[in-house]
Design an enzyme around this catalytic site. Structure first.
Site, short mmCIF file in Angstrom:
data_model
loop_
_atom_site.label_atom_id
_atom_site.label_comp_id
_atom_site.label_asym_id
_atom_site.label_seq_id
_atom_site.Cartn_x
_atom_site.Cartn_y
_atom_site.Cartn_z
N ARG A 83 -40.75 -21.70 22.19
CA ARG A 83 -41.56 -21.76 20.97
C ARG A 83 -41.06 -20.72 19.97
NH1 ARG A 83 -47.82 -21.61 22.04
NH2 ARG A 83 -47.44 -19.38 22.40
N LYS A 185 -45.52 -19.72 15.37
CA LYS A 185 -46.33 -18.50 15.35
C LYS A 185 -45.77 -17.51 14.33
CE LYS A 185 -49.01 -17.19 19.24
NZ LYS A 185 -50.11 -18.16 19.38
N GLU A 221 -57.63 -26.74 14.21
CA GLU A 221 -57.72 -25.66 15.20
C GLU A 221 -59.03 -24.90 15.03
OE1 GLU A 221 -54.45 -23.64 16.69
OE2 GLU A 221 -53.02 -24.57 15.30
C1 LIG Z 1 -51.12 -18.83 19.93
C2 LIG Z 1 -51.95 -19.87 19.28
C3 LIG Z 1 -52.63 -20.86 20.02
C4 LIG Z 1 -52.68 -20.89 21.52
O1 LIG Z 1 -51.42 -20.99 22.12
P1 LIG Z 1 -51.24 -20.62 23.66
O2 LIG Z 1 -49.79 -20.84 23.89
O3 LIG Z 1 -52.08 -21.54 24.43
O4 LIG Z 1 -51.66 -19.20 23.80
C5 LIG Z 1 -53.32 -21.84 19.32
N1 LIG Z 1 -53.37 -21.83 17.97
C6 LIG Z 1 -52.75 -20.89 17.24
C7 LIG Z 1 -52.84 -20.94 15.76
C8 LIG Z 1 -52.03 -19.88 17.87
O5 LIG Z 1 -51.43 -18.93 17.14
#
Ligand SMILES: *Cc1c(COP(=O)(O)O)cnc(C)c1O
Length: 342
Positions: A83, A185, A221
Site C-alpha cells: 500500500r 495514506k 468511510e
Molecule cells: C488506515 C485507514 C483505514 C484502515 O486501514 P487498515 O489497513 O485496516 O488499518 C481506513 N480508512 C482510512 C482513511 C485509513 O487511513
C-alpha cells in the site's frame, strides 16, 4: 535496558517514546539501500522540505503483539508495504522495496521488544513514514526522500468489551474526491477531517461518516476507518472506487465473512441501505472492529438493535479476526508474520 517504564494496565492510544527508530534516505532517482537504527529522537529537516511545504508524505500503521503461541507477530505486513508503494507512486516518491520495508519493521520491533505489551494488554504500534525530505521551492517532487519507522506501545482499544458508537453523517464535508488521493495514506488527507470530526464530537457523536463527493449519497468511510453493514443475510461494504482507503482489516473481514459462508457485496452503499440495515460496524488496525449503535442524518436516526448491543455477525467477525491475530485459531490464510528472534 531492563523493564520498560510502562503501566501496562493504563496504556491508551497515545505516544510513548521508545528506544530506537529506523531511518533510510535516498535521492530522487536512486534505488533504496537498507537504512539503519538509531536512538529514538527528534529529526532535523530543511524548512524547504517537500513534505512540510507541499505534503509529499505517506504513513502506514500496523501492530506487533505477543500471541498465545508465545511469539511476537505482525499481521499481513506485506500489505502495508504494498500500500505504501502504491501511495509512493501516486505522490511521485520512490517506492520502498517490500524487503526493506519488512526488514525495517522487524528491526524496530526487535530493538524495542521491551515495549511490547504482555498478551491481552495491547500491542506495539508500528508507524512507517515515507516523505520528501529534500528542499524544493516550486511545487514539484523533492530531491531527497526519507523512510522512517518508529514504534510505540498502545493499549487495547476496548477495555472490558466492545462498545457501540453513535455516528453522524456529514452533509457538509467530504474526505476525498474522484481522481484525488483518498485511496492512499497521504498525510494531507487527514488534517481536513479534524474540523468535521471535532464538530461531530462536540455534538456527542464518536465520529463522522463521509458520503461520496459526487452524488452526496453513498457512504465512503467513518473518519479514518472502513464501513460495513449487514442486511438480510448480505454483508455490504463500499467498493474501492479510488476515494476509499483499501484497509487491510477490511480485506481480511471480507475474506473471513466469505469463509463463514456469508455473501459479501462490494458496491455503492447508499445511506438509505446503511440506515435500514440490521448491523453496522467500522474497521481498521486501531480498533479492529467498532460496532455502530446508531447513525444520524439530519433529523433521521437509525438505531441498530437497542443501540448498545453489537450484532451477532459483528461479534463473530471480531472474534474470528482477533483469534487469528493472537494465534488462538489456526492461521488458515497465512496472515500471521512472526518476528524473527522474538
Ligand atoms: C488506515 C485507514 C483505514 C484502515 O486501514 P487498515 O489497513 O485496516 O488499518 C481506513 N480508512 C482510512 C482513511 C485509513 O487511513
Amino acid at each position: 535496558m531492563g523493564e520498560a517504564p510502562v503501566d501496562w494496565d493504563t496504556l491508551t492510544f497515545s505516544i510513548t517514546e521508545t528506544d530506537n527508530m529506523y531511518i533510510a534516505k535516498t535521492g530522487i532517482n536512486e534505488p533504496w539501500a537498507p537504512g539503519s537504527m538509531r536512538p529514538y529522537g527528534n529529526i532535523s529537516i530543511s524548512p524547504a522540505a517537500g513534505v512540510i511545504n507541499y505534503g509529499q508524505g505517506l504513513f502506514e500503521g500496523l501492530k506487533a503483539y505477543r500471541t498465545a503461541a508465545g511469539r511476537v507477530v505482525l499481521f499481513r505486513p506485506e500489505e502495508n508495504a504494498r500500500r505504501m508503494q502504491r501511495g509512493a507512486d501516486r505522490l511521485k516518491m520512490p517506492p520502498v522495496p517490500e524487503s526493506i520495508f519488512i526488514d525495517a519493521v522487524e528491526q524496530c520491533v526487535q530493538q524495542n521488544s521491551r515495549w511490547i505489551p504482555p498478551m491481552g494488554k495491547g500491542a506495539l504500534y508500528v508507524r512507517p513514514l515515507l516523505n520528501g525530505s529534500g528542499a524544493i521551492l516550486g511545487v514539484a517532487p523533492a530531491p531527497e526522500y526519507t523512510f522512517m519507522v518508529y514504534v510505540t506501545p498502545v493499549g487495547p482499544y476496548f477495555k472490558g468489551g466492545m462498545t457501540c458508537i453513535d455516528l453522524l453523517i456529514s452533509d457538509e464535508h467530504h474526505r476525498a474526491a474522484p481522481g484525488g488521493s483518498g485511496g492512499v495514506k497521504a498525510i494531507g488527507n487527514y488534517a481536513p477531517g479534524m474540523m468535521p470530526s471535532k464538530k461531530a464530537k462536540s455534538k456527542g457523536y464518536a465520529e463522522v461518516i463521509y458520503l461520496d463527493a459526487e452524488h452526496h449519497k453513498y457512504i465512503e468511510e467513518v473518519g479514518a476507518a472502513n464501513f460495513f453493514c449487514y442486511k438480510d443475510g448480505i454483508l455490504y461494504t463500499p467498493e474501492l472506487t479510488g476515494t476509499i482507503l483499501p484497509g487491510i482489516t477490511r480485506d481480511s473481514l471480507i475474506q473471513l465473512a466469505q469463509n463463514m459462508g456469508v455473501e459479501v457485496i462490494e458496491t455503492r452503499v447508499s445511506h438509505e441501505l446503511a440506515m435500514s440495515a440490521d448491523e453496522a460496524f467500522c474497521c481498521g488496525t486501531a480498533a479492529v472492529i467498532s460496532p455502530i449503535g446508531s447513525i444520524t442524518l439530519g433529523d433521521q436516526k437509525a438505531t441498530y438493535s437497542d443501540g448498545n448491543t453489537p450484532g451477532d455477525l459483528t461479534i463473530k467477525l471480531y472474534n474470528a479476526l482477533t483469534n487469528i491475530q493472537n494465534e488462538k485459531d489456526e492461521d488458515i490464510f497465512g496472515w500471521v508474520h512472526p518476528v524473527p528472534g522474538l
